[in-house]
Motif scaffolding. Structure first.
Motif, PDB file in Angstrom:
ATOM      1  N   UNK A  46      43.191  25.968  47.997  1.00 39.95           N
ATOM      2  CA  UNK A  46      44.235  25.327  48.797  1.00 39.95           C
ATOM      3  C   UNK A  46      45.403  26.302  48.947  1.00 39.95           C
ATOM      4  N   UNK A  47      46.166  26.185  50.036  1.00 40.89           N
ATOM      5  CA  UNK A  47      47.338  27.057  50.183  1.00 40.89           C
ATOM      6  C   UNK A  47      48.241  26.971  48.949  1.00 40.89           C
ATOM      7  N   UNK A  48      48.594  28.125  48.413  1.00 41.69           N
ATOM      8  CA  UNK A  48      49.466  28.190  47.243  1.00 41.69           C
ATOM      9  C   UNK A  48      48.751  27.999  45.917  1.00 41.69           C
ATOM     10  N   UNK A  49      47.462  27.638  45.948  1.00 39.15           N
ATOM     11  CA  UNK A  49      46.727  27.453  44.688  1.00 39.15           C
ATOM     12  C   UNK A  49      46.536  28.816  44.017  1.00 39.15           C
ATOM     13  N   UNK A  50      46.880  28.915  42.729  1.00 41.33           N
ATOM     14  CA  UNK A  50      46.765  30.218  42.062  1.00 41.33           C
ATOM     15  C   UNK A  50      45.307  30.631  41.860  1.00 41.33           C
ATOM     16  N   UNK A  51      45.074  31.939  41.944  1.00 40.69           N
ATOM     17  CA  UNK A  51      43.750  32.517  41.675  1.00 40.69           C
ATOM     18  C   UNK A  51      43.933  33.978  41.304  1.00 40.69           C
ATOM     19  N   UNK A  52      42.889  34.552  40.733  1.00 40.52           N
ATOM     20  CA  UNK A  52      42.956  35.973  40.392  1.00 40.52           C
ATOM     21  C   UNK A  52      43.031  36.782  41.673  1.00 40.52           C
ATOM     22  N   UNK A  53      43.559  37.994  41.561  1.00 35.58           N
ATOM     23  CA  UNK A  53      43.695  38.871  42.724  1.00 35.58           C
ATOM     24  C   UNK A  53      43.179  40.255  42.370  1.00 35.58           C
ATOM     25  N   UNK A  54      42.539  40.875  43.320  1.00 33.22           N
ATOM     26  CA  UNK A  54      42.106  42.263  43.195  1.00 33.22           C
ATOM     27  C   UNK A  54      43.168  43.122  43.873  1.00 33.22           C
ATOM     28  N   UNK A  55      43.694  44.085  43.120  1.00 32.15           N
ATOM     29  CA  UNK A  55      44.763  44.925  43.668  1.00 32.15           C
ATOM     30  C   UNK A  55      44.395  46.395  43.531  1.00 32.15           C
TER      31      UNK A  55
END
Length: 158
Positions: free
Chosen positions: A115-124
């Motif tokens: 969902x918009x704004x739902x936190x999740x891991x990110x690949x950077x």
């Protein structure tokens, strides 16, 4: 009566002689455990216990998936880097070539499953610290392509 293992319950169709590259790929890495093992290998997991703790998968299933990934040339079992009696699993060049596949699955999940704004891991990007830009399918001359812009040239039936 104890439950059978996942491998014993499902008779698996093999695609290793298929003319379709997607079918052959799915044959090697197409189940969710295998893809998550590869993801964890990219994240630095190397030992059986690390994969098992991260995934929470039963040891017999993890053993079978690791064996399949090693047999398929995606992972290699090597002596532990610390000199102990343990074995470690490292990505081969064939396994490292799955990086765009894992990135594509991650980006598809980010776009479609949160969902918009739902936190999740990110690949950077390790050097710059920024999120990656979206993967694109490009033609040989650099044009962006969508499914309507492509066709599969299938082999004639034998």
């Amino acid at each position: 009566m104890p439950p059978e293992s996942e491998d014993a319950m499902v008779a698996r169709t093999r695609f290793d002689d298929s003319a379709c590259p997607v079918a052959r790929s799915v044959d090697t890495i197409g189940d969710w455990w295998s893809l998550l093992i590869v993801r964890d290998a990219f994240d630095g997991s190397r030992r059986f216990g690390e994969f098992q703790r991260s995934l929470g998968v039963a040891k017999n299933i993890l053993t079978a998936r690791l064996r399949t990934l090693v047999a398929g040339g995606v992972l290699e079992s090597v002596p532990a880097s610390d000199g102990s009696a343990y074995r470690e699993y490292v990505l081969t060049p064939k396994g490292e070539a799955l990086f765009p596949v894992i990135v594509a699955l991650r980006q598809w999940g980010e776009q479609n499953l949160f969902a918009p704004g739902e936190p999740h891991s990110e690949l950077v990007d390790r050097r710059e610290g920024h999120r990656l830009r979206a993967l694109e399918v490009l033609s040989a001359d650099g044009r962006g392509l969508n499914p309507d812009d492509t066709t599969v040239h299938k082999l004639p039936a034998e």
